[in-house]
Every structure is written in C-alpha cells, then in structure tokens.
Scaffold this active site. Sequence first.
Site, PDB file in Angstrom:
ATOM      1  N   GLU A 103      -0.045   7.864  -0.943  1.00  0.00           N
ATOM      2  CA  GLU A 103      -0.964   8.473  -1.921  1.00  0.00           C
ATOM      3  C   GLU A 103      -0.267   9.560  -2.719  1.00  0.00           C
ATOM      4  O   GLU A 103      -0.745   9.957  -3.779  1.00  0.00           O
ATOM      5  CB  GLU A 103      -2.156   9.147  -1.227  1.00  0.00           C
ATOM      6  CG  GLU A 103      -2.973   8.288  -0.311  1.00  0.00           C
ATOM      7  CD  GLU A 103      -2.468   8.345   1.123  1.00  0.00           C
ATOM      8  OE1 GLU A 103      -1.283   8.024   1.355  1.00  0.00           O
ATOM      9  OE2 GLU A 103      -3.256   8.692   2.006  1.00  0.00           O
ATOM     10  N   CYS A 125      14.076  10.387   6.705  1.00  0.00           N
ATOM     11  CA  CYS A 125      14.014  10.032   8.122  1.00  0.00           C
ATOM     12  C   CYS A 125      15.416   9.989   8.720  1.00  0.00           C
ATOM     13  O   CYS A 125      15.569   9.974   9.933  1.00  0.00           O
ATOM     14  CB  CYS A 125      13.345   8.685   8.296  1.00  0.00           C
ATOM     15  SG  CYS A 125      14.307   7.364   7.593  1.00  0.00           S
ATOM     16  N   GLU A 140       9.615  16.792  14.680  1.00  0.00           N
ATOM     17  CA  GLU A 140      10.208  16.525  13.365  1.00  0.00           C
ATOM     18  C   GLU A 140       9.616  17.525  12.363  1.00  0.00           C
ATOM     19  O   GLU A 140       8.404  17.575  12.177  1.00  0.00           O
ATOM     20  CB  GLU A 140       9.858  15.098  12.935  1.00  0.00           C
ATOM     21  CG  GLU A 140      10.474  14.702  11.611  1.00  0.00           C
ATOM     22  CD  GLU A 140      10.068  13.290  11.179  1.00  0.00           C
ATOM     23  OE1 GLU A 140       8.883  12.936  11.287  1.00  0.00           O
ATOM     24  OE2 GLU A 140      10.958  12.554  10.719  1.00  0.00           O
ATOM     25  N   LYS A 193       0.893  -1.176   0.000  1.00  0.00           N
ATOM     26  CA  LYS A 193       0.000   0.000   0.000  1.00  0.00           C
ATOM     27  C   LYS A 193       0.922   1.214   0.000  1.00  0.00           C
ATOM     28  O   LYS A 193       1.419   1.636   1.041  1.00  0.00           O
ATOM     29  CB  LYS A 193      -0.873  -0.025   1.261  1.00  0.00           C
ATOM     30  CG  LYS A 193      -2.169   0.745   1.175  1.00  0.00           C
ATOM     31  CD  LYS A 193      -2.055   2.218   0.859  1.00  0.00           C
ATOM     32  CE  LYS A 193      -1.687   3.083   2.034  1.00  0.00           C
ATOM     33  NZ  LYS A 193      -1.377   4.477   1.620  1.00  0.00           N
TER      34      LYS A 193
HETATM   35  P1  NAD Z   1       2.545   9.150   7.086  1.00  0.00           P
HETATM   36  O1  NAD Z   1       2.590   8.536   8.434  1.00  0.00           O
HETATM   37  O2  NAD Z   1       1.650  10.317   6.877  1.00  0.00           O
HETATM   38  O3  NAD Z   1       2.078   8.058   5.995  1.00  0.00           O
HETATM   39  C1  NAD Z   1       2.678   6.798   5.915  1.00  0.00           C
HETATM   40  C2  NAD Z   1       1.653   5.787   5.420  1.00  0.00           C
HETATM   41  O4  NAD Z   1       0.578   5.726   6.357  1.00  0.00           O
HETATM   42  C3  NAD Z   1       1.033   6.159   4.081  1.00  0.00           C
HETATM   43  O5  NAD Z   1       0.952   5.014   3.279  1.00  0.00           O
HETATM   44  C4  NAD Z   1      -0.343   6.693   4.452  1.00  0.00           C
HETATM   45  O6  NAD Z   1      -1.306   6.427   3.476  1.00  0.00           O
HETATM   46  C5  NAD Z   1      -0.665   5.966   5.733  1.00  0.00           C
HETATM   47  N1  NAD Z   1      -1.491   6.782   6.635  1.00  0.00           N
HETATM   48  C6  NAD Z   1      -1.470   8.132   6.778  1.00  0.00           C
HETATM   49  N2  NAD Z   1      -2.354   8.512   7.710  1.00  0.00           N
HETATM   50  C7  NAD Z   1      -2.940   7.397   8.176  1.00  0.00           C
HETATM   51  C8  NAD Z   1      -3.933   7.148   9.180  1.00  0.00           C
HETATM   52  N3  NAD Z   1      -4.485   8.136   9.864  1.00  0.00           N
HETATM   53  N4  NAD Z   1      -4.289   5.874   9.413  1.00  0.00           N
HETATM   54  C9  NAD Z   1      -3.724   4.872   8.725  1.00  0.00           C
HETATM   55  N5  NAD Z   1      -2.782   5.050   7.772  1.00  0.00           N
HETATM   56  C10 NAD Z   1      -2.392   6.292   7.499  1.00  0.00           C
HETATM   57  O7  NAD Z   1       4.046   9.485   6.680  1.00  0.00           O
HETATM   58  P2  NAD Z   1       4.566  10.299   5.404  1.00  0.00           P
HETATM   59  O8  NAD Z   1       4.253  11.734   5.599  1.00  0.00           O
HETATM   60  O9  NAD Z   1       4.166   9.636   4.164  1.00  0.00           O
HETATM   61  O10 NAD Z   1       6.155  10.070   5.556  1.00  0.00           O
HETATM   62  C11 NAD Z   1       6.975  10.869   6.339  1.00  0.00           C
HETATM   63  C12 NAD Z   1       7.229  10.247   7.694  1.00  0.00           C
HETATM   64  O11 NAD Z   1       7.786   8.962   7.550  1.00  0.00           O
HETATM   65  C13 NAD Z   1       8.242  11.041   8.523  1.00  0.00           C
HETATM   66  O12 NAD Z   1       7.797  11.088   9.857  1.00  0.00           O
HETATM   67  C14 NAD Z   1       9.516  10.203   8.421  1.00  0.00           C
HETATM   68  O13 NAD Z   1      10.422  10.348   9.486  1.00  0.00           O
HETATM   69  C15 NAD Z   1       8.942   8.835   8.384  1.00  0.00           C
HETATM   70  N6  NAD Z   1       9.888   7.888   7.814  1.00  0.00           N
HETATM   71  C16 NAD Z   1      10.520   7.048   8.671  1.00  0.00           C
HETATM   72  C17 NAD Z   1      11.449   6.162   8.184  1.00  0.00           C
HETATM   73  C18 NAD Z   1      12.164   5.224   9.106  1.00  0.00           C
HETATM   74  O14 NAD Z   1      12.830   4.351   8.603  1.00  0.00           O
HETATM   75  N7  NAD Z   1      12.050   5.346  10.418  1.00  0.00           N
HETATM   76  C19 NAD Z   1      11.746   6.135   6.813  1.00  0.00           C
HETATM   77  C20 NAD Z   1      11.068   6.999   5.963  1.00  0.00           C
HETATM   78  C21 NAD Z   1      10.134   7.878   6.480  1.00  0.00           C
END
Ligand code: NAD
Length: 498
Positions: free
Chosen positions: A176, A281, A383, A173
């Site tokens: 978006e 990240c 962050e 998944k």
């Molecule tokens: P996000 O949490 O908004 O989204 C991640 C995924 O979760 C997406 O597929 C999204 O569709 C889904 N999602 C979003 N809101 C949701 C909800 N309310 N309920 C269920 N699913 C939901 O993250 P993002 O903005 O896409 O990515 C950035 C974040 O990811 C930053 O915080 C970054 O630090 C983190 N990140 C962490 C790592 C790591 O290895 N620790 C690596 C890359 C990114």
Amino acid sequence: MQTVQNGIGGEVVGSTSPRTAPVFNPATGEQSAILPLSTKAELDAAVAAAKLAFPEWAETPPLKRAKLFFRLKQLLDDNTDRIARAISAEHGKTFADAVGEVQRGVEVVDFVCGIPHLLKGEFSRHVGPGIDCHSDHQPLGVVAGITPFNFPAMVPMWMFPVAIACGNTFILKPSEKDPSASMIIHELFKEAGFPKGVFNVVHGDKEIVDAILTHPDVKAVSFVGSTPIAEYVYKTGTANGKRVQALGGAKNHMIIMPDADIDKAADALMGAGYGSAGERCMAVSVAVPIGDETANRLIEAMAPRVRAMKIGPGTDPDAEMGPLVTKEHMKKVLGYIDAGVKEGAELVVDGRGFKLQGYENGYFVGGSLFDHVKPNMSIYKEEIFGPVLSVLRAPNYDHAVKLINAHEFGNGTAIFTRDGDAARSFADKIEVGMVGINVPIPVPVAYHSFGGWKRSLFGDHAIYGPEGIHFYTRVKTITTRWPEGIKSGAAFAFPTMN
Ligand code: NAD
C-alpha cells in the site's frame, strides 16, 4: 490528487471501494496519492480475468511467450528512469538505488527469455521392453504475488516473470505504501502485447490478502514481507490447499576477521548497513568483529564514515541515503535506538534528531552506530529495518558462528577475510540461505535462486531462478508403450523389469 487504479483483464480500472489509504512522499511528508483498498469483488474480477486467460496462455508455445518477454524487457529498459522516479518518490530511496532495484528485477525478465530451454523436461528411452518415460513441467493456473514496500519493482519481478513465462496467469497485490511502480509495469505489459488477463494488479490490504489466500481458483501464492505475516500467509494459504512460498524478515550478520582489510570492510558495511536507509531484507544490521583489536579498528573506521554520510531526498543526486518509508516506521526505528541506549549498548553515532533544511517534515533518521551490543538486547534480536548498525564483539570465530546459527532469522550473511579456510568453513557450516565471502549483500543473480533459511522463509522453494521454475510448475511423468510392445494376457503382479 491522483487516485491509484487497478489493472484487471488488461484494462486500467478505478476501484469502487469506499476504503482508501494515503500514499506519502517520505522526503516531504506530503500526501501524493490516494490508494483504493479494493473490495473482494474486485479481487474476484481479477481472478476471473486471469482464469479466462489461462487456457490459451498455457497453450501458447514457450518461444512465443519468450518473444513477448523480450519486448517487455526492452520496454522496462526504456522506462527504467520513469519507474525509478516513481519508486524514489514513494519509497524515499535515492534515484541511483531505485535504478539498481529495477535493473536487478529486469534480470529475472532476462532469465525467462530463455523459458523454452528452462521448461524442457526429461526423457528416458527404453525404461522397460518397448517402454519410454518422459516428464513435463506444466503450469498451475492462476497464481498470486503479495509484495512488501521496500522493493516495489524488484520483488514483484522476482515473481511474475517466472510465473507467467511458465504459462500461469498472475495477480499482483503490491504494498500500500508505494503502489505506482506496479501500475507502470502493468502499462508496459499491455504495450508489449501480452494477452488480456495474463497480468493483473489489485491494490489493497489484509482484506485482499485474505481473499487471495482463500480463493479456490488461486493455485499458488508467493509472499515477501515481514516474518509474522509470512507465517500467517503460509499457514492460511497451505490450509486452503495452495502452494505457498513466503519469504520473511532478516537480521544479517557480517563477520570481520582479524586479517580482513578494515577499510574495505568498513566501506562494504556502509553500503550494506545504510544503503536504502537499512530497509533491505539483505541489509547487514549486525557487524561481528573477531577480537577487541579488530572491533576497535572497525569502530574507528566506521564512526567518521557514518557521520559523513550524505542524507537527502531521493531527488538529490548527491544523497547516499534517503528517508524512511512512513512516519510510523520512523517512530519505530527511533524507538529501537532509545531501547538500545536503555539496554546498555554504546551509541557511538546518534542519528536521532537529524533534520534536513527544507525537508523538516520528511521521515529522516540519521545513520546510527551501536557498539558493545549483546545477544539479549532487543536491537540485536529484532529486525529494525532502519539505518542502525549494531556491532557485537565476538572473542573468536567459533563464537561468531554459534551466534549466527542461534538467531531466529537466516536470510543473508557475509564474512570479510583473507583466510580461505575460514571462508570455506563459514560457507559450509553457517545456517543461513545466502552467504557472501567478501561480498556484503549476496543477493543471488537471476539464474540462481533467492531464499533464506529458518524463519526467513516458509515453504519448500526459494524464489526465482531454477527454484522459481519448480515452484510455478508441477511435474507430470508420462510412461508410454505402443500396441506392438504389449503382451497379451492380464498381469496381476506389480509391474517390474522381469
Ligand atoms: P509487511 O509484512 O508489513 O507487508 C507485506 C505485504 O503483506 C504487503 O503487501 C501488505 O499489504 C501485506 N500485509 C500487511 N499486513 C498484513 C496482514 N495483517 N495480513 C495480511 N497481509 C498483510 O512487510 P513490509 O513492511 O511491507 O516489508 C518489510 C518486510 O519485508 C521486512 O521484514 C523485510 O525483511 C521483509 N522482506 C523480506 C524479503 C526477503 O526476501 N526475505 C525481501 C524484502 C522484504
């Protein structure tokens, strides 16, 4: 306008969902595609296809699986530029950065080409009279990956190569915001000759995530994204009996010791702080120079570099940094810069108001540099995920270590020094999962494992590498004896060597 499709059971299929989301080109602000927010029934269809494919795939000899991964690796190499262009157009990162992302992801495919060796169990002969014992790593079944916007190819590749090589079938998944790279990968899977249903892609939002987390046929979930969602995914997934690894957000510090080469440290901070517009990240978002003299030298080295940074669309080969991913995210980052000023930090370089001729509607924020940041400020605690570097001055090394250890996140960290004792002590004592010694972005290579500590990872396993093999398999231990070794008569006491 192009509508993004799902990949289910080896076929590219359109969604029937009435709900959609727009995909934008962040450099121009123009909509580039329509993304279906798929229905629960479409997720059910993907799980059913993956479940159907599982028994035969799990029985496929590991060497045969590896041969398919060798083909996939070649196809990914041949299509790297195409995938990178799709990433750059939807994420905004520069083409060179996108190529780097794809290559680091493909390293995990390289790793799993050795899956026959990685799945070898252990064998102990003669653990008792005529008794041998061996252990075996068996796949789990249908597993799913939920991924963030910032690495639309690499992060999925942290998951599916290991999961599938171990004998599982997989549902991705994607984010978006930049869904197209995943569909190119889906196409290459088919071209490589993987059986139908082994790799599926279902686009969507929270509705699909919740459907994955509660689906009885999904055995494990890998998640990478922000900390609040990671925690939610971990709690909901485990409450539904699934194995879950959920990687979250970060605030990565880099200590600059007084003996460090300041020019080299500043160069490293430029890439680590502003590369990919800080949307990594593992980005360094806090520099911690030790002592005021080091801090003054660092600010002197950094300020002109930040001002001179070349900002442009991902298609500009000279651009060092692109736009942010969405308008909302750009506003959030600008809000943090305002908050830092209000809270009393010194804004040495102000990236607000940056405009690029010809790209006035793009989501650009200029590189920003704060000095005299304090631990109670929101720009330190939270962050930002943008091109904003905070300099927090520490009086000494011990103070800096305490600061890092007290932070809620523990993803990555680095120290720049020539002092071997300080470096060794840092690696030993710091409460962070990934540590760089004169390495600003210590993302582990594919044959080690990636994972933060504290609220940067929920679950017991880091991702890819040996930890990935453990996550995507369960151990079975078999104890064997043949009739000749069995003594007659029932024994009711607990079996021992005696
Ligand atoms: P996000 O949490 O908004 O989204 C991640 C995924 O979760 C997406 O597929 C999204 O569709 C889904 N999602 C979003 N809101 C949701 C909800 N309310 N309920 C269920 N699913 C939901 O993250 P993002 O903005 O896409 O990515 C950035 C974040 O990811 C930053 O915080 C970054 O630090 C983190 N990140 C962490 C790592 C790591 O290895 N620790 C690596 C890359 C990114």
